[in-house]
Design an enzyme around this catalytic site. Structure first.
Site, PDB file in Angstrom:
ATOM      1  N   SER A  41       1.818 -43.789  60.574  1.00 26.40           N
ATOM      2  CA  SER A  41       2.951 -43.045  61.131  1.00 26.40           C
ATOM      3  C   SER A  41       2.779 -42.784  62.629  1.00 26.40           C
ATOM      4  CB  SER A  41       3.109 -41.698  60.422  1.00 26.40           C
ATOM      5  OG  SER A  41       3.176 -41.878  59.030  1.00 26.40           O
TER       6      SER A  41
HETATM    7  N1  SAH Z   1      -0.498 -41.677  55.724  1.00 22.77           N
HETATM    8  C1  SAH Z   1      -0.697 -43.053  56.175  1.00 22.77           C
HETATM    9  C2  SAH Z   1       0.589 -43.805  56.425  1.00 22.77           C
HETATM   10  C3  SAH Z   1       1.199 -44.177  55.172  1.00 22.77           C
HETATM   11  S1  SAH Z   1       2.341 -45.511  55.089  1.00 22.77           S
HETATM   12  C4  SAH Z   1      -1.580 -43.113  57.396  1.00 22.77           C
HETATM   13  O1  SAH Z   1      -1.956 -42.066  57.939  1.00 22.77           O
HETATM   14  O2  SAH Z   1      -1.925 -44.230  57.804  1.00 22.77           O
HETATM   15  C5  SAH Z   1       2.812 -45.208  53.411  1.00 22.77           C
HETATM   16  C6  SAH Z   1       1.784 -45.578  52.387  1.00 22.77           C
HETATM   17  O3  SAH Z   1       2.257 -45.120  51.132  1.00 22.77           O
HETATM   18  C7  SAH Z   1       1.579 -47.080  52.231  1.00 22.77           C
HETATM   19  O4  SAH Z   1       0.229 -47.387  52.383  1.00 22.77           O
HETATM   20  C8  SAH Z   1       2.066 -47.364  50.831  1.00 22.77           C
HETATM   21  O5  SAH Z   1       1.363 -48.398  50.164  1.00 22.77           O
HETATM   22  C9  SAH Z   1       1.851 -46.033  50.152  1.00 22.77           C
HETATM   23  N2  SAH Z   1       2.627 -45.781  48.932  1.00 22.77           N
HETATM   24  C10 SAH Z   1       3.926 -46.066  48.678  1.00 22.77           C
HETATM   25  N3  SAH Z   1       4.264 -45.642  47.438  1.00 22.77           N
HETATM   26  C11 SAH Z   1       3.160 -45.060  46.913  1.00 22.77           C
HETATM   27  C12 SAH Z   1       2.872 -44.426  45.668  1.00 22.77           C
HETATM   28  N4  SAH Z   1       3.770 -44.292  44.701  1.00 22.77           N
HETATM   29  N5  SAH Z   1       1.622 -43.943  45.478  1.00 22.77           N
HETATM   30  C13 SAH Z   1       0.665 -44.053  46.430  1.00 22.77           C
HETATM   31  N6  SAH Z   1       0.879 -44.653  47.620  1.00 22.77           N
HETATM   32  C14 SAH Z   1       2.115 -45.134  47.862  1.00 22.77           C
END
Ligand code: SAH
Length: 214
Positions: A63
């Site tokens: 993000s």
């Molecule tokens: N917080 C992260 C950015 C996340 S991007 C950071 O600091 O880098 C969103 C993430 O959510 C992705 O890696 C994606 O694979 C994950 N995601 C999406 N749906 C999900 C779910 N149901 N359970 C766990 N992770 C999920």
């Protein structure tokens, strides 16, 4: 990296975070210290302090710094709190929470990202972060209740298990929207058994995929 990451980080915090109204001194101080460039591919390190999200592989993103600061400030994390994050991604947001002294539990659904985030957090000595491969829309029932819950991917609804797993007095911050890649950032509070909900602003996150996601 030829440029000094510390100076880039100072500029990132001054121009993107403090100038836009983030005031929580602890959040600001953690983001000044935490080496964000170590959470992206080496080839991308120079861009790590820019004012936008960045690809981390598997079609996912880390993000934008301001959004990390805003969500963390809204969460009001105190040392020792039990915090659940859904969407580990690079592990950067989890590391911010860990540096605030929380006991962090974070769930990622993509095996490759889960593994690399776990290795990275361990290499940084952040042992107060527990990373699990699973569908985070189901929460983490064996560890619940949580004082704070943060979702860093956008789904069509507030996953009911997350509200159930929120402790009394707890705060849940998550993006929710009817369409892909355009959501409202919500702050949900559980007070006296009641659930209150406030819209904070418009945001753009990658998809939350799962039982209570897309
Ligand atoms: N917080 C992260 C950015 C996340 S991007 C950071 O600091 O880098 C969103 C993430 O959510 C992705 O890696 C994606 O694979 C994950 N995601 C999406 N749906 C999900 C779910 N149901 N359970 C766990 N992770 C999920």
């Amino acid at each position: 990296m030829r440029v000094d990451p510390r100076r880039m980080r100072e500029r990132m915090v001054d121009e993107q975070i403090v100038a836009r109204g983030i005031t929580d001194a602890r959040v600001i101080s953690v983001m000044r210290e935490l080496p964000r460039h170590l959470f992206v591919e080496e080839a991308m390190a120079k861009q790590a302090y820019k004012d936008n999200p960045l690809p981390i592989g598997e079609g996912q993103t880390i993000s934008q710094p301001y959004i990390v600061a805003l969500m963390t400030e809204l969460l009001q994390v105190e040392p020792g709190m039990k915090v659940l994050e859904i969407g580990t991604g690079s592990g950067y947001q989890a590391a911010v929470l860990a540096k605030l002294g929380a006991d962090v539990h974070t769930v990622e659904r993509i095996p490759k990202l889960c593994e690399s985030a776990r290795d990275r957090l361990r290499a940084m000595g952040l042992f107060n972060v527990h990373v699990k491969l699973d569908d985070g829309t189901l929460g983490w029932p064996s560890i619940a209740p949580f004082d704070r819950i943060l979702v860093t991917a956008g789904g069509p609804e507030v996953p009911p298990p997350l509200v159930d797993q929120l402790a009394e007095g707890g705060r849940l911050v998550l993006p929710v929207g009817p369409t892909h890649r355009l959501q409202s950032l919500l702050l949900i509070e559980k007070k006296g058994g009641q659930v209150q909900r406030r819209e904070v602003c418009g945001v753009q996150f990658v998809d939350l995929v799962g039982a209570h996601g897309w």
